[in-house]
Write a protein that holds these residues in place. Structure first.
Motif, short mmCIF file in Angstrom:
data_model
loop_
_atom_site.label_atom_id
_atom_site.label_comp_id
_atom_site.label_asym_id
_atom_site.label_seq_id
_atom_site.Cartn_x
_atom_site.Cartn_y
_atom_site.Cartn_z
N TRP A 95 0.84 -1.20 0.00
CA TRP A 95 0.00 0.00 0.00
C TRP A 95 0.88 1.25 0.00
O TRP A 95 1.92 1.29 0.66
CB TRP A 95 -0.88 0.02 1.26
CG TRP A 95 -1.95 -1.03 1.28
CD1 TRP A 95 -2.62 -1.53 0.20
CD2 TRP A 95 -2.48 -1.70 2.43
NE1 TRP A 95 -3.53 -2.47 0.61
CE2 TRP A 95 -3.48 -2.60 1.96
CE3 TRP A 95 -2.22 -1.63 3.81
CZ2 TRP A 95 -4.20 -3.42 2.83
CZ3 TRP A 95 -2.95 -2.45 4.66
CH2 TRP A 95 -3.92 -3.33 4.18
N GLU B 161 -2.79 5.15 0.64
CA GLU B 161 -3.68 3.98 0.80
C GLU B 161 -3.72 3.51 2.25
O GLU B 161 -4.76 3.08 2.74
CB GLU B 161 -3.22 2.84 -0.12
CG GLU B 161 -3.59 3.06 -1.58
CD GLU B 161 -2.92 2.07 -2.54
OE1 GLU B 161 -3.50 1.82 -3.61
OE2 GLU B 161 -1.82 1.57 -2.23
N GLU C 9 -6.09 5.75 4.03
CA GLU C 9 -7.48 5.45 3.67
C GLU C 9 -7.95 4.14 4.29
O GLU C 9 -9.07 4.02 4.78
CB GLU C 9 -7.61 5.37 2.14
CG GLU C 9 -7.66 6.75 1.49
CD GLU C 9 -7.33 6.71 0.00
OE1 GLU C 9 -7.45 5.63 -0.61
OE2 GLU C 9 -6.93 7.76 -0.53
N MET C 10 -7.07 3.16 4.28
CA MET C 10 -7.40 1.84 4.81
C MET C 10 -7.53 1.88 6.34
O MET C 10 -8.42 1.27 6.91
CB MET C 10 -6.27 0.88 4.41
CG MET C 10 -6.48 -0.55 4.80
SD MET C 10 -7.61 -1.34 3.66
CE MET C 10 -7.93 -2.85 4.55
N SER C 11 -6.64 2.61 6.98
CA SER C 11 -6.58 2.63 8.45
C SER C 11 -6.52 4.07 8.95
O SER C 11 -5.46 4.52 9.39
CB SER C 11 -5.36 1.84 8.93
OG SER C 11 -5.37 0.54 8.40
#
Lengths: 73, 257, 359
Positions: free
Chosen positions: C191, C195, C198-200
């Motif tokens: 990532w 990213e 955005e993911m975490s």
């Protein structure tokens, strides 16, 4: 030219530890007889005319409850 | 003229020379009155503000009184298991090499349960800053003997004073750390007076600058007082510290390369 | 065109980590899993994908490196074997308490204590019942081939991030050391920093002015707050039980008797089923792939058609407790276990099975 200073103590945050009192080179600060809502005798300018705004009190204040002002006169 | 100057004329925004850094949150600290932790937190926050690195700094708090450091310094924090902060910081720094990463640890955390983690992180020369608060006692758990407790010093677990035959001698871990090739800057400072606090702040700043230069680990011991644990008033505790702690833990740079 | 490589299970873990966008591996040598870190060091993924590989000073340190890395929202993993996992117990509890995703591989050896480096399944309790303190669970995956070792790295990360919870691959020296053909799946890039955010969004990626500080901690001194945290964890574990139970049935449709076995033992038991079928015994195999969440409902679904059920393990009898809980006294639950690193043959398992049903 001389330096004149003043401090403002956040009396609700002050825990009355006296570290500012012993660090003040001009004997400006003392602990008040009054207490704040937590029961602490908070710091105040007992002899405001002595203050040079050196910031020593604020620098050593563990609770960062002192703001310092200074003017050149 | 100056003797008659009204205080109201001095207390004006344009005359402000010292105020709380915005990197410190407004929460009232849980520390006891006069605790060195508060001053040390503030100095870290001021350095972060002055260097403009709030967005790029990640702190790792320990287990001990300063477990709640995240309630006071407005940056991202990881709260580590007891003694393990250097392991967290190692991974964080390696995964985010451009961030500033520091641990904030007490003497029980760093010099007792976490000796392996701190020694190896420093030996690897992780590009982190370690702030080590040495007040010679376990504060959070109620004043037990620490590895740095002085000979003869009374604590909850050395109620008759530290004895060599029972407890061994104090651990000068900072001296050991300074021997490790991964460290670039090892210093011992204090914050009980303004001059000391200002020097400590310069030391912390130097540590962060060393991180950016990828020079290795910077280790800053702050010889501190624990007035509650020592059962003294804050002012007396600071005096006792100067008289008794400084001879065992002399201030100054142990290493600066 | 698929690419196949002959490799050990342990090597498959390492190669899969690199190819599935793992950000960091932190480990400590211990037999029988040292090939994982050795392979990573040989591959030098820091030059190819940017993956960090670090040999820590202890398992205690490596699991706490995972805590730091996971706090950053990164895909981090470690591998070890039984005594090393014991040292990680503290860190795993903290990771679960702070709701951090990470992947841990346990190539189990025989215990207790230093035990033996031969394979074992004696860490089932440790993996499934929480090896550290407090009320928590890990997602536990039990591969039975080098291919599954490869595939479960990706699956483990997927589940770990889905639930913000540690995932553990529970395997042993048989699977770790065995060389098999492994299909290399399509590569997944690491990532990007964006990213990761955005993911975490909870991760310690640096406090920007548009959000409050992110704090990763398992500490909650307020009783109500702490109870709420525990309830959130319980809900999460329930969701795992509803959505992510994985298992495999082998010749179960008409089975009158069932063997339950996982990992290397399940491989052996497949042959036991075939031997039994040749003798006309209607024996089937249930292979739990997730040991937590456990396929309790599948066992319960099958109970009405079964006369007996037997748990076969390389342990003194650990998973059998979950089988008994599922069966809840409705049919006899038998157990056959070997210890000391001895892996029984399919014939030995069949003998043990017959002995039990003829009692």
């Amino acid at each position: 030219m001389a330096l004149r200073g003043a401090i403002v103590v956040d009396t609700e945050k002050c825990k009355g530890c006296s570290v500012c009192v012993v660090n003040c080179p001009t004997n400006t600060i003392a602990l008040s007889k009054e207490v704040n809502s937590k029961g602490y005798n908070y710091a105040y300018m007992a002899s405001p005319e002595n203050c040079t705004g050196c910031t020593n009190c604020a620098t050593v204040c563990p609770d960062t409850c002192i703001t310092v002002y200074r003017v050149k006169v | 003229m100056h003797t008659t100057m009204d205080i109201k004329d001095i207390i004006k925004p344009e005359n402000k020379v010292y105020s709380k850094t915005p990197v410190l949150l407004d929460n009232v600290m849980h520390y006891c009155p006069g605790c060195s932790h508060g001053t040390a937190h503030k100095l870290v926050a001021e350095v972060i503000e002055e260097m403009g690195i709030q967005e790029n700094t990640i702190g790792v708090s320990p287990v001990g009184c300063s477990v709640f450091a995240y309630n006071y310094v407005d940056i991202d924090w990881q709260q580590a298991a007891h003694g393990r902060a250097p392991a967290l910081a190692t991974a964080t720094k390696r995964l985010y090499p451009d961030k500033y990463v520091f641990t904030y640890q007490g003497d029980g955390d760093l010099a007792s349960i976490g000796t392996a983690e701190i020694m190896h992180a420093c030996n690897r020369g992780e590009n982190i800053v370690v702030i080590f608060i040495n007040n010679a006692i376990y504060g959070m758990t109620g004043g037990q003997m620490a590895p740095t407790t002085l000979m003869g010093m009374k604590t909850a677990t050395s109620p008759y004073g530290r004895r060599e035959d029972l407890h061994g001698k104090p651990l000068r871990i900072t001296d050991l750390i300074s021997q490790l090739e991964g460290t670039c800057y090892v210093t011992r400072q204090s914050v009980q007076n303004a001059a000391g606090a200002r020097k400590t702040k310069r030391a912390i700043r130097k540590g962060f600058e060393n991180s950016a230069k990828k020079k290795g680990t910077s280790f800053i011991e702050i010889v501190s007082s624990c007035n509650s644990g020592w059962k003294m008033s804050p002012v007396k505790a600071n005096e006792w510290m100067v008289e008794n702690m400084f001879p065992s833990y002399p201030l100054g740079d142990l290493k600066d390369i | 065109m698929a690419e196949y490589i002959l490799m050990k299970g342990n090597e498959a873990i390492a190669i899969s980590a690199i190819r599935n966008g793992c950000d960091g591996y932190f480990g400590y040598p211990i037999t029988p899993q040292s090939e994982v870190m050795e392979t990573l060091m040989l591959e030098e993924p820091w030059d190819s994908t940017g993956m960090v590989v670090l040999q820590a000073e202890s398992e205690t340190s490596s699991i706490n490196m995972l805590y730091g890395g996971a706090s950053c929202g990164k895909k981090v993993m470690t591998s070890s074997s039984s005594p090393g996992i014991s040292l990680m117990a503290e860190g795993l509890s903290y990771l679960a308490g702070a709701e951090l995703p990470c992947l841990v591989v346990n190539v189990v050896r025989g215990g207790p204590g230093l035990g033996t480096i031969q394979p074992g399944q004696g860490d089932y309790f440790q993996a499934c019942k929480g090896c550290g303190h407090g009320d928590y669970k890990m997602i536990v995956l039990a591969p039975n081939s080098a291919q599954e070792m490869y595939d479960f790295v990706d699956l483990g990360f997927e589940l770990a991030f889905k639930y913000r919870n540690p995932a553990l691959i529970l395997t042993d020296g048989v699977i770790g050391q065995m060389m098999e053909k492994v299909e290399l799946r399509e590569m997944k890039p690491r990532w990007t920093d964006q990213e990761v955010i955005e993911m975490s969004p909870w991760a310690t990626t640096g406090k920007t002015p548009d959000r409050k500080q992110n704090v990763i901690t398992s500490l909650a001194l307020d009783a109500a707050v702490h109870e709420a945290l525990n309830h959130r964890l319980i809900e999460k574990y329930k969701k795992m039980e509803e959505e992510d139970v994985r298992f495999e049935n082998y010749k179960c449709e008409d089975a009158e008797h069932l063997i339950v076995a996982y990992g290397s033992m399940a491989r052996v038991c497949e042959n036991t089923i075939d031997l039994a079928r040749k003798e006309g015994i209607k024996l089937g195999l249930l292979r739990p792939i997730t040991l937590f969440p456990y396929p309790t409902k599948e066992i319960q679904r099958m109970v009405p058609q079964l006369k007996t059920i037997m748990s076969v393990e390389l342990s003194a009898g650990q998973m059998v407790e979950d089988v008994r809980l599922a069966v809840n006294g409705k049919i006899p639950v038998n157990f056959y276990g070997r210890l000391g690193g001895i892996v029984p043959s399919p014939e030995e398992v069949l003998e043990a099975f017959k002995k039990e049903i003829n009692k």
